[in-house]
Design a protein around this motif. Structure first.
Motif, PDB file in Angstrom:
ATOM      1  N   VAL A  46       6.246  46.762  44.937  1.00  0.00           N
ATOM      2  CA  VAL A  46       4.880  46.906  44.454  1.00  0.00           C
ATOM      3  C   VAL A  46       3.942  46.206  45.422  1.00  0.00           C
ATOM      4  O   VAL A  46       4.221  45.100  45.881  1.00  0.00           O
ATOM      5  CB  VAL A  46       4.728  46.289  43.049  1.00  0.00           C
ATOM      6  N   GLY A  48      -0.160  45.630  45.393  1.00  0.00           N
ATOM      7  CA  GLY A  48      -1.450  45.850  44.753  1.00  0.00           C
ATOM      8  C   GLY A  48      -1.329  46.806  43.590  1.00  0.00           C
ATOM      9  O   GLY A  48      -0.541  46.593  42.676  1.00  0.00           O
ATOM     10  N   ASP A  49      -2.092  47.906  43.647  1.00  0.00           N
ATOM     11  CA  ASP A  49      -2.082  48.907  42.576  1.00  0.00           C
ATOM     12  C   ASP A  49      -1.135  50.064  42.843  1.00  0.00           C
ATOM     13  O   ASP A  49      -1.180  51.074  42.137  1.00  0.00           O
ATOM     14  CB  ASP A  49      -3.501  49.471  42.377  1.00  0.00           C
ATOM     15  N   SER A  50      -0.298  49.977  43.863  1.00  0.00           N
ATOM     16  CA  SER A  50       0.613  51.080  44.172  1.00  0.00           C
ATOM     17  C   SER A  50       2.040  50.561  44.333  1.00  0.00           C
ATOM     18  O   SER A  50       2.276  49.372  44.447  1.00  0.00           O
ATOM     19  CB  SER A  50       0.163  51.807  45.435  1.00  0.00           C
TER      20      SER A  50
END
Length: 60
Positions: A46, A48-50
């Motif tokens: 993982v 951040g947001d991805s």
């Protein structure tokens, strides 16, 4: 990406015709799952947001 059990729905895009569905457990960087014909084993990271992962799919 939270640890958990996820539902998967896949359309083949490699020139062959087909679709599939299954479940996968994402837990602490590891992926385990399967459906009626295949099982999946892999890992993910993982950022951040991805997330990015790699899975090996094997017929059972």
């Amino acid at each position: 990406m939270k640890n958990g059990l996820y539902s998967l729905h896949v359309d083949l895009l490699d020139g062959r015709s087909g679709k599939g569905s299954g479940v996968a457990l994402f837990r602490d960087g590891k992926i385990l799952g399967g459906d009626a014909y295949l099982y999946y084993v892999g890992s993910y990271v993982v950022s951040g947001d991805s997330f990015k992962g790699e899975v090996t799919v094997t017929q059972h």
